[in-house]
Motif scaffolding. Structure first.
Motif, PDB file in Angstrom:
ATOM      1  N   ARG A  28       0.835  -1.211   0.000  1.00 54.11           N
ATOM      2  CA  ARG A  28       0.000   0.000   0.000  1.00 54.11           C
ATOM      3  C   ARG A  28       0.871   1.263   0.000  1.00 54.11           C
ATOM      4  NH1 ARG A  28      -4.123   2.252  -1.777  1.00 54.11           N
ATOM      5  NH2 ARG A  28      -5.396   3.508  -0.389  1.00 54.11           N
ATOM      6  N   MET A  51      -8.660  12.026  -1.203  1.00 54.99           N
ATOM      7  CA  MET A  51      -9.575  10.875  -1.146  1.00 54.99           C
ATOM      8  C   MET A  51      -8.941   9.688  -0.423  1.00 54.99           C
ATOM      9  SD  MET A  51     -11.634  10.410  -4.692  1.00 54.99           S
ATOM     10  CE  MET A  51     -11.420   8.640  -4.557  1.00 54.99           C
ATOM     11  N   GLU A  52      -7.674   9.453  -0.736  1.00 53.45           N
ATOM     12  CA  GLU A  52      -6.979   8.323  -0.102  1.00 53.45           C
ATOM     13  C   GLU A  52      -6.765   8.596   1.389  1.00 53.45           C
ATOM     14  OE1 GLU A  52      -6.681   5.516  -1.344  1.00 53.45           O
ATOM     15  OE2 GLU A  52      -6.896   5.903  -3.493  1.00 53.45           O
ATOM     16  N   ASP A  54      -8.620  10.481   3.314  1.00 54.52           N
ATOM     17  CA  ASP A  54      -9.928  10.340   3.977  1.00 54.52           C
ATOM     18  C   ASP A  54     -10.289   8.867   4.167  1.00 54.52           C
ATOM     19  OD1 ASP A  54     -10.159  13.057   4.051  1.00 54.52           O
ATOM     20  OD2 ASP A  54     -11.586  13.226   2.394  1.00 54.52           O
ATOM     21  N   GLN A  55      -9.970   8.081   3.131  1.00 54.02           N
ATOM     22  CA  GLN A  55     -10.279   6.653   3.189  1.00 54.02           C
ATOM     23  C   GLN A  55      -9.488   5.984   4.334  1.00 54.02           C
ATOM     24  OE1 GLN A  55     -12.369   4.686   2.129  1.00 54.02           O
ATOM     25  NE2 GLN A  55     -11.454   2.635   2.298  1.00 54.02           N
ATOM     26  N   SER A  56      -8.201   6.311   4.439  1.00 51.54           N
ATOM     27  CA  SER A  56      -7.371   5.731   5.516  1.00 51.54           C
ATOM     28  C   SER A  56      -7.906   6.154   6.880  1.00 51.54           C
ATOM     29  CB  SER A  56      -5.916   6.198   5.389  1.00 51.54           C
ATOM     30  OG  SER A  56      -5.385   5.776   4.167  1.00 51.54           O
ATOM     31  N   ARG A  57      -8.301   7.416   6.970  1.00 50.05           N
ATOM     32  CA  ARG A  57      -8.839   7.924   8.243  1.00 50.05           C
ATOM     33  C   ARG A  57     -10.121   7.174   8.612  1.00 50.05           C
ATOM     34  NH1 ARG A  57      -7.353  12.867  10.082  1.00 50.05           N
ATOM     35  NH2 ARG A  57      -7.000  13.687   7.992  1.00 50.05           N
ATOM     36  N   ARG A  58     -10.963   6.936   7.582  1.00 52.18           N
ATOM     37  CA  ARG A  58     -12.230   6.220   7.836  1.00 52.18           C
ATOM     38  C   ARG A  58     -11.965   4.793   8.297  1.00 52.18           C
ATOM     39  NH1 ARG A  58     -14.517   8.909   3.568  1.00 52.18           N
ATOM     40  NH2 ARG A  58     -13.790   7.333   2.118  1.00 52.18           N
ATOM     41  N   VAL A  59     -11.021   4.132   7.652  1.00 47.54           N
ATOM     42  CA  VAL A  59     -10.702   2.737   8.007  1.00 47.54           C
ATOM     43  C   VAL A  59     -10.257   2.674   9.468  1.00 47.54           C
ATOM     44  CG1 VAL A  59      -9.006   0.883   7.613  1.00 47.54           C
ATOM     45  CG2 VAL A  59     -10.152   1.968   5.660  1.00 47.54           C
ATOM     46  N   ASP A  62     -13.182   3.475  11.870  1.00 47.63           N
ATOM     47  CA  ASP A  62     -14.130   2.353  11.969  1.00 47.63           C
ATOM     48  C   ASP A  62     -13.590   1.266  12.886  1.00 47.63           C
ATOM     49  OD1 ASP A  62     -15.912   3.550  10.339  1.00 47.63           O
ATOM     50  OD2 ASP A  62     -15.537   2.295   8.566  1.00 47.63           O
ATOM     51  N   GLY A 244      -1.572   5.479   4.830  1.00 43.23           N
ATOM     52  CA  GLY A 244      -2.254   4.394   4.108  1.00 43.23           C
ATOM     53  C   GLY A 244      -1.738   3.030   4.545  1.00 43.23           C
ATOM     54  N   GLU A 251      -6.004  -2.852   9.688  1.00 39.08           N
ATOM     55  CA  GLU A 251      -7.101  -3.675   9.167  1.00 39.08           C
ATOM     56  C   GLU A 251      -6.737  -5.160   9.282  1.00 39.08           C
ATOM     57  OE1 GLU A 251      -7.853  -2.428   5.147  1.00 39.08           O
ATOM     58  OE2 GLU A 251      -9.998  -2.285   5.504  1.00 39.08           O
TER      59      GLU A 251
END
Ligand code: PLP
Length: 371
Positions: A28, A51-52, A54-59, A62, A244, A251
């Motif tokens: 990654r 976008m990436e 934000d995606q990492s932050r969301r993962v 969560d 990332g 995860e």
């Protein structure tokens, strides 16, 4: 030009200092290195990076049971802890800071710089709730900091109880969860922490990524000031690729947690039984502990044991990586009531996602040989 580091036939049992990078994280990171745009820029390249990010932050959010806006990225655990202690104390006008006596140096020394008082621990390494209750009742405490699991011996603190006591009197509570995130289930709101910190390199992410999870309404001044990144909590362009890598490492760590813990628990039993078999004492034997760490008191100086093990091809440490290399008395062991001599005689073995039974056997054999 440096080649890849390949040590011949080595056994690595120092995961609590830094774990090997998980292959998914490495892949990654490499992928994201091509996204050169600045996540704060409004053009397409910047937005692709955003976008990436934000995606990492969301993962990450969560996986910890919080909303994404509660996640603040820093350069590591040390910076994350500095931000919490300095930031909250600066916003709390003259109130007292209480920090447990067994914290990692980055909390302990930051606490000292801020005039903190130490929350004592009992002989089992657990913070004295009775002491804390009395101090909180005085009504002048601005922040309490108690780590989730200790980095030298893996002892787990009664975090929910500490959090509940702080909440009852409206005092913010910080926990350094560097040794638990990715190793045991961590749900920030179930633990009750107002601020929780961790670092990616302890669970197979890259070094240089730290996280603060905080309550959005919490008053905390930024330590690194500049741009408006991280909702004004921490200025500076985010380390997109490493973040990332941290997200996918977490995860995987969470997805494999049950299996990894089962193996780690068996390794812990093997190491502790072998150590006791040659007359060593396991620190915190009867206290709740994370599975991936065991600390033992040896009859020799800890640094001599670490060097002896290293010469036999096995990497372990004396406790905290930051203290290794010096003959240093463990403040954690002293706080638990061990003698000054014993506090220089401990070593820590720790393992993780890539450790095999063969590694553990090699570690135990080397320990036998050195002692
Ligand atoms: C409990 C604890 N807190 C904080 C840190 C510091 O984290 P970093 O190395 O990311 O600065 C460590 C690392 O050894 C640790 O074990």
């Amino acid at each position: 030009m440096f080649g890849a580091f390949r040590a011949p036939a080595r056994t690595y049992l120092d995961y609590a200092a830094s774990a090997p990078l998980r292959p998914v994280a490495k892949a990654r990171i490499v992928e994201l290195l091509d996204l050169f745009g600045n996540p704060s820029s409004i053009h397409a390249e910047g937005q692709a990076a955003r976008m990436e990010l934000d995606q990492s932050r969301r993962v990450i959010a969560d996986l910890l049971g919080v909303r994404a806006e509660r996640v603040v990225f820093t350069s590591g655990g040390t910076e994350a802890n500095n931000l919490c202690l300095r930031g909250v104390m600066q916003a709390s006008s003259g109130k007292r800071l209480l920090v447990s006596a067994i914290e990692h140096d980055c909390v302990r020394n930051t606490g000292k710089a801020l005039g903190a008082e130490e929350i004592p621990v009992d002989n089992g390494g657990l913070v004295r709730l009775d002491w804390l209750r009395e101090e909180l009742a005085r009504g002048d405490v601005g922040l309490v900091s108690v780590m989730h699991a200790n980095n030298e011996n893996g002892i787990l603190q009664p975090i929910e109880a500490v959090a509940a006591m702080c909440k009852a009197v409206g005092v913010p509570f910080h926990t350094d969860a560097v040794q638990t995130v990715g190793h045991v289930p961590v749900h920030v709101d179930e633990l009750g922490a107002d601020l929780l910190t961790f670092t990616a390199h302890k669970f197979g992410g890259p070094r240089g990524v730290g996280v603060v999870v905080l309550k959005p309404e919490l008053e905390m001044l930024a330590s690194i000031t500049g741009g408006a990144q991280e909702r004004n909590r921490r200025a500076g362009t985010e380390n997109l690729a490493a973040i990332g890598g941290a997200a996918v490492a977490l995860e995987e760590a969470v997805a494999n947690m049950n299996a990894e813990r089962t193996v780690a628990r068996a390794f812990n039993a093997t190491v502790c039984a072998a150590a006791e078999g040659i007359g060593l004492r396991v620190v915190g034997k009867d206290s709740p502990r994370v599975e991936h760490v065991a600390q033992v008191i040896t009859p020799k100086n800890g640094s001599d044991v670490v060097i002896g093990m290293d010469l036999k091809g096995v990497a372990i440490s004396q406790g905290s990586a930051c203290g290794s290399g010096k003959v240093k008395e463990s403040h954690v062991l002293r706080a638990m009531g061990y003698s000054a001599e014993e506090a220089t005689q401990a070593v820590r073995l720790s393992w993780g996602w890539a450790t095999t039974e063969g590694d553990i056997q090699a570690g135990v054999n080397a320990l036998n040989a050195v002692l």
